[in-house]
Design a protein around this motif. Structure first.
Motif, PDB file in Angstrom:
ATOM      1  N   ARG A  40       0.678  -1.199   0.423  1.00 16.73           N
ATOM      2  CA  ARG A  40       0.183   0.237   0.003  1.00 16.73           C
ATOM      3  C   ARG A  40       0.819   1.280   0.088  1.00 16.73           C
ATOM      4  NH1 ARG A  40      -3.773  -1.942   4.671  1.00 16.73           N
ATOM      5  NH2 ARG A  40      -5.238  -3.155   4.003  1.00 16.73           N
ATOM      6  N   SER A  42       1.260   5.461   0.636  1.00 14.95           N
ATOM      7  CA  SER A  42       0.472   7.056   1.375  1.00 14.95           C
ATOM      8  C   SER A  42       0.017   7.075   0.297  1.00 14.95           C
ATOM      9  CB  SER A  42       1.613   7.360   2.337  1.00 14.95           C
ATOM     10  OG  SER A  42       2.687   8.166   1.399  1.00 14.95           O
ATOM     11  N   HIS A  68      -9.397   3.366  -3.065  1.00  5.56           N
ATOM     12  CA  HIS A  68      -8.206   3.646  -2.071  1.00  5.56           C
ATOM     13  C   HIS A  68      -8.780   2.216  -0.302  1.00  5.56           C
ATOM     14  CE1 HIS A  68     -11.125   6.663  -1.907  1.00  5.56           C
ATOM     15  NE2 HIS A  68     -10.291   6.848  -0.364  1.00  5.56           N
ATOM     16  N   VAL A  69      -7.915   2.785   0.875  1.00  5.71           N
ATOM     17  CA  VAL A  69      -8.788   2.719   2.246  1.00  5.71           C
ATOM     18  C   VAL A  69      -8.491   3.348   2.948  1.00  5.71           C
ATOM     19  CG1 VAL A  69      -8.574  -0.246   1.360  1.00  5.71           C
ATOM     20  CG2 VAL A  69      -6.567   1.043   2.112  1.00  5.71           C
ATOM     21  N   ARG A  70      -8.976   3.425   3.835  1.00  5.67           N
ATOM     22  CA  ARG A  70      -8.682   4.497   4.592  1.00  5.67           C
ATOM     23  C   ARG A  70      -8.153   3.607   6.096  1.00  5.67           C
ATOM     24  NH1 ARG A  70     -10.229   9.737   5.051  1.00  5.67           N
ATOM     25  NH2 ARG A  70     -11.973  11.098   3.059  1.00  5.67           N
ATOM     26  N   ARG A  71      -6.673   4.396   6.410  1.00  2.46           N
ATOM     27  CA  ARG A  71      -7.030   3.750   7.231  1.00  2.46           C
ATOM     28  C   ARG A  71      -6.007   4.828   8.602  1.00  2.46           C
ATOM     29  NH1 ARG A  71      -7.506  -1.135   6.815  1.00  2.46           N
ATOM     30  NH2 ARG A  71      -6.075  -1.544   5.349  1.00  2.46           N
ATOM     31  N   GLY A  72      -8.112   5.236   9.540  1.00  2.00           N
ATOM     32  CA  GLY A  72      -8.043   5.957  10.646  1.00  2.00           C
ATOM     33  C   GLY A  72      -7.926   6.994   9.356  1.00  2.00           C
ATOM     34  N   ARG A  74      -5.480   8.365   7.175  1.00  2.00           N
ATOM     35  CA  ARG A  74      -4.830   8.712   6.643  1.00  2.00           C
ATOM     36  C   ARG A  74      -5.855   7.705   4.958  1.00  2.00           C
ATOM     37  NH1 ARG A  74       1.107   9.357   7.941  1.00  2.00           N
ATOM     38  NH2 ARG A  74       0.642  10.174  10.049  1.00  2.00           N
ATOM     39  N   LYS A  75      -5.073   7.878   3.843  1.00  2.00           N
ATOM     40  CA  LYS A  75      -6.369   6.978   3.165  1.00  2.00           C
ATOM     41  C   LYS A  75      -4.249   6.519   2.230  1.00  2.00           C
ATOM     42  CE  LYS A  75      -8.863  10.799   1.650  1.00  2.00           C
ATOM     43  NZ  LYS A  75      -9.422  11.632   0.678  1.00  2.00           N
ATOM     44  N   GLN A  76      -4.631   5.114   1.855  1.00  2.82           N
ATOM     45  CA  GLN A  76      -3.782   4.211   1.015  1.00  2.82           C
ATOM     46  C   GLN A  76      -4.397   4.122  -0.171  1.00  2.82           C
ATOM     47  OE1 GLN A  76      -2.944   1.355   4.156  1.00  2.82           O
ATOM     48  NE2 GLN A  76      -0.629   2.736   5.066  1.00  2.82           N
ATOM     49  N   TRP A  78      -3.539   1.017  -3.397  1.00  6.89           N
ATOM     50  CA  TRP A  78      -3.237  -0.066  -2.983  1.00  6.89           C
ATOM     51  C   TRP A  78      -2.277  -0.397  -4.528  1.00  6.89           C
ATOM     52  CZ3 TRP A  78      -2.332  -4.394  -0.419  1.00  6.89           C
ATOM     53  CH2 TRP A  78      -3.248  -4.242   0.271  1.00  6.89           C
TER      54      TRP A  78
END
Length: 110
Positions: A40, A42, A68-72, A74-76, A78
């Motif tokens: 992943r 940033s 994309h995915v959100r981690r808290g 932050r967007k990540q 692939w």
């Protein structure tokens, strides 16, 4: 490390050069770690790969142009999804340039 250098017959780095070399190796490992198809990225790393500002990439993510995915907070992204978007973008650009070149030749021939 000194014993290994003595046994190999290579010249020993000074501590400063050794630190720079180790820093460079760590940097390369970090870069290679991010370009694995399973990794992943940033927002900043993905923007650098696409050579676009982070704000523009964020707009693309909000428009769902790139998954994309959100981690808290932050967007990540692939790596594989980013590369797929980049290939499609580059293909469309090439087609547009080819059409523009054909139109230019058509106009020049008149």
């Amino acid at each position: 490390m000194g014993d290994i250098v003595k046994k190999s017959g290579l010249k020993q780095f000074s501590p400063v050069r050794e630190g720079v070399a180790i820093g460079f190796v760590d940097f390369i490992k970090r870069i290679l770690g991010h370009i694995m198809p399973t990794g992943r990225l940033s927002l900043g790393e993905a923007a650098a790969i696409l050579n676009v500002p982070e704000s523009y990439l964020d707009t693309l993510l909000e428009e769902k142009a790139i998954p994309h995915v959100r981690r808290g907070t932050r967007k990540q992204i692939w790596y594989g999804d980013l590369m797929e978007y980049k290939r499609n973008r580059d293909r469309k650009r090439s087609q547009g340039l080819a059409q523009l070149a054909a139109m230019t030749q058509e106009c020049d021939s008149r």
